[in-house]
Design an enzyme around this catalytic site. Structure first.
Site, PDB file in Angstrom:
ATOM      1  N   ASP A 161      42.204  30.240  40.889  1.00  0.00           N
ATOM      2  CA  ASP A 161      41.303  30.720  41.940  1.00  0.00           C
ATOM      3  C   ASP A 161      41.943  31.922  42.626  1.00  0.00           C
ATOM      4  OD1 ASP A 161      38.779  29.524  43.572  1.00  0.00           O
ATOM      5  OD2 ASP A 161      40.164  30.629  44.873  1.00  0.00           O
ATOM      6  N   ASN A 169      36.885  41.803  49.939  1.00  0.00           N
ATOM      7  CA  ASN A 169      35.566  42.449  49.830  1.00  0.00           C
ATOM      8  C   ASN A 169      35.126  43.001  51.179  1.00  0.00           C
ATOM      9  OD1 ASN A 169      34.942  42.224  47.131  1.00  0.00           O
ATOM     10  ND2 ASN A 169      34.103  40.161  47.354  1.00  0.00           N
ATOM     11  N   ASP A 178      36.237  43.989  43.095  1.00  0.00           N
ATOM     12  CA  ASP A 178      36.007  44.001  41.637  1.00  0.00           C
ATOM     13  C   ASP A 178      37.296  44.324  40.886  1.00  0.00           C
ATOM     14  OD1 ASP A 178      33.403  43.428  42.140  1.00  0.00           O
ATOM     15  OD2 ASP A 178      32.618  45.422  41.667  1.00  0.00           O
ATOM     16  N   ASP A 204      35.169  33.610  42.171  1.00  0.00           N
ATOM     17  CA  ASP A 204      36.591  33.921  42.153  1.00  0.00           C
ATOM     18  C   ASP A 204      37.374  32.878  41.375  1.00  0.00           C
ATOM     19  OD1 ASP A 204      36.176  31.841  43.819  1.00  0.00           O
ATOM     20  OD2 ASP A 204      37.039  32.759  45.621  1.00  0.00           O
TER      21      ASP A 204
END
Lengths: 306, 379
Positions: A161, A169, A178, A204
């Site tokens: 994870d 973000n 990204d 994720d």
């Protein structure tokens, strides 16, 4: 015998064969179909087929039978998505009727290949994540079903994870997020065997499927991922990653989901330990060391499960 | 039992002795005298003999000659100048200075047969087989994938070789056959022998012609046909032959399918047995989405003689002969092979009752059914 069947009937029957087609499962099936029709119906002793797909680096070439001989007939077919060059060899050459029918066969091959490549592209798109290029959730679920039918046990899973993706973000923009995802995908993929499946199963979250791998070997792979992670953060300080990793093992098809859940729980334990260590030491988390520090918000706190 | 005179020498031996060791010994003593240079031993034996024992005895005898090669097949019957035997063992030795002989064995199967054929061809090339030459292929008639295997093999070796051979199988027992080389024996496989420097004339004839109108094989996969004219294969086939009450394997012998080429020649396919769900299994792979005719027999007894005579016209002084004689042709022609056998004179030859035949020179090899295939070899 030949006299009993008129030339026109033979031509019509051949035409039926070369224009009847079924959807192939592979390129090899198309090649075998083409070999059958060219050699059985026309007596072709060799051919070459050159396929160019616009955008692909090199043409694909099938050469079969006699090579290095001047072909007696050539056929070209092209549209916006595919270019095809076919040349045929026959010991005695072709008459006008055979040339006409070979053109139909070549045209059919072009259309068949184009349809097949569409299908293959569509199949790829439905099973892969376009950001990382990894298999997606749908592929992963299908892989789990496939594993139930195999003898590849024990099967281990490693759940990875990417920590603090939301914060990244929010603070640095989605393109940065990204980049993090792509780097994480690359890192995980490079840490496992070519034959192991690495899938992006959530925003994720990544899962590595390790067939024929026991618990100890899986833990070794998890440690390898962590090691590479540390190396990555040293080499690429501008793209810092923090990945929580957990491993689980299934000994039989019936215990496949338990193995996956075990890996998921281990990953969350690893995440919690990591966050507590960050808090305790006052050190910064690699991913958001220089971005806003926030507590994960929304959703159910899965730590309660532990 | 050898022809002597020419540089490519051959000899045949056969035995009807019951015990494999004795049969191998007896055939061996007939073929070994007069051997020169590298030799290829072709061995055909009926299922009465344990393949393990046949192999181990042959291997024992071959042990002293590392350059000698072995290829063999268990079949429903063997053909030699002594006649057609439904129990027996035969050996054909092909020797010659300068011959390059390489054997290869590959497992057949529906999925990877094309690749296996390519690999067998590459192995032959890597071991030094170059045209002109002859490629012998012997395979399990009940195994899937011989057609794509041949295409893979041909794709690498090309049309400058002569391809000859056939399948083994036991129709009445419904079982396949054993393949062997000097390396061992197995089932469900194809044995490929490349003989560089050996030129062979090969001819095949079947003597069947179409009757009635064409129909269409609308669904097929490998050797299994599930749809004819859009209907379940079994029902549609029985309607076409207008015969009921007997099994497909009985009816099918007399009513093969013929797939026309643009030249008007036919590739024949023998129905083998009925499968659950109304499908029919054929002796060899059936082209899908193809047009076919129901075929009827001409004078089958004359076919074999015609083929042998024609082959001798093309190759008047052969060093040896090999015959692959379709098992069902043998049954339908009332076992009249005497005429054909009398044409050979002193030429050493051996043959077998086949379950699919291969014959191609300057062309793509296909498995044929219902043919009499004759190969005449010379330097």
């Amino acid at each position: 015998m030949a006299a009993q069947l008129s030339s026109m009937m033979l031509e019509l029957l051949a035409l039926y064969e070369i224009t009847s087609w079924r959807f192939p499962h592979s390129e090899e099936e198309i090649l075998l179909w083409f070999i059958d029709k060219t050699s059985r119906l026309f007596g072709v002793t060799g051919f070459s087929v050159e396929v160019k797909v616009p955008g692909s680096p090199a043409p694909q070439v099938w050469r079969w039978g006699k090579g290095g001989v001047e072909p007696q007939h050539r056929y070209s077919w092209r549209d916006a998505e595919l270019e095809l060059e076919v040349s045929f060899v026959h010991p005695q050459g072709f008459d006008e009727r055979a040339r006409r029918l070979l053109n139909v066969l070549g045209c059919q091959l072009g259309q068949n290949l184009r349809t097949f490549y569409w299908y293959r592209r569509l199949q790829y798109l439905t099973c892969h994540d376009c950001l990382t290029g990894l298999p997606n959730r749908a592929y992963f679920e299908a892989e789990l079903e496939r594993l139930k039918e195999t003898f590849a046990y024990p099967v281990s899973f490693i759940v990875c994870d990417l920590d603090n993706l939301k914060e990244a973000n929010d603070s640095r923009g989605h393109s940065f997020g990204d980049e993090l995802l792509r780097a994480a995908a690359r890192l995980i993929k490079e840490s496992v065997r070519e034959s192991d499946v690495v899938a992006r199963v959530g925003g994720d979250e990544f899962v590595v499927v390790l067939p024929r791998t026991g618990r100890q070997a899986a833990l070794k792979v998890a440690r390898r991922i962590k090691k590479r992670l540390a190396a990555h953060n040293t080499q690429h300080p501008h793209l810092p990653l923090s990945i929580s990793v957990g491993a689980g093992t299934a000994s039989s098809p019936e215990r496949l989901r338990q193995g996956l859940d075990e890996a998921d729980r281990a990953m969350y334990r690893n995440k919690v330990r990591h966050k507590e260590a960050v808090k305790r030491n006052g050190s910064s988390d690699p991913t958001c060391g220089y971005i806003l520090r926030r507590q994960p918000g929304g959703g159910v706190d899965r730590r309660a499960d532990l | 039992m050898s022809n002597g005179g020419r540089r490519v020498k051959a000899a045949w031996g056969a035995s009807k002795r019951r015990y494999p060791r004795e049969a191998v010994r007896e055939a061996w003593t007939q073929v070994v005298p007069g051997e020169v240079g590298p030799s290829l031993f072709l061995c055909f034996f009926t299922p009465d003999y344990s393949p393990d024992e046949v192999f181990s005895h042959l291997n024992f005898l071959l042990y002293e000659y590392p350059s000698w090669r072995l290829a063999g097949l268990s079949t429903a019957g063997i053909i030699s100048p002594r006649g057609v035997w439904e129990q027996g063992l035969g050996l054909l030795r092909i020797s010659g200075e300068g011959l390059v002989i390489v054997t290869s064995m590959a497992k057949l199967g529906r999925l990877a047969a094309f690749q296996a054929g390519k690999e067998a061809g590459e192995e032959l090339l890597a071991e030094g087989i170059r045209p002109p030459g002859t490629i012998f292929v012997f395979y399990d008639g009940y195994a899937e994938g011989i057609t794509p295997f041949l295409w893979g093999l041909y794709g690498v070796l090309g049309p400058d070789f002569t391809y000859v051979g056939g399948g083994g199988g036991e129709h009445s027992l419904g079982k396949g056959s054993v393949q062997l080389t000097e390396g061992g024996w197995t089932t469900g496989a194809a044995v490929v022998v490349g003989v560089g420097g050996l030129e062979t004339v090969v001819l095949a004839g079947h003597g069947w012609r179409p009757k009635a109108s064409p129909f269409f094989v609308t669904r097929a996969e490998g050797r299994t046909v599930t749809g004819i004219n859009g209907f379940p294969a079994r029902e549609a086939y029985l309607d076409l032959v207008k015969e009921r009450g007997r099994s497909i394997s009985e009816i099918g012998i007399a009513h093969p399918l013929g797939f026309p080429r643009l030249t008007g020649e036919f590739l024949l396919r023998d129905p083998l047995r009925e499968l659950p769900g109304g499908a029919i299994e054929f002796v060899s792979e059936v082209p899908y989405n193809s047009a076919a005719f129901l075929m009827q027999a001409e004078d089958l007894a004359a076919v074999a003689e015609r083929v042998v005579k024609k082959a001798f016209e093309l190759s008047p002084e052969p060093s040896f002969g090999l015959i692959a004689y379709c098992l069902s042709h043998h049954w339908l022609a009332s076992k009249s092979t005497e005429g054909m056998l009398s044409l050979w004179g002193e030429v050493p030859y051996l043959g077998f009752l086949s379950f699919g035949e291969i014959a191609a020179k300057g062309a793509v090899p296909f498995v044929q059914n219902k043919t009499v295939t004759v190969a005449l070899g010379r330097e």
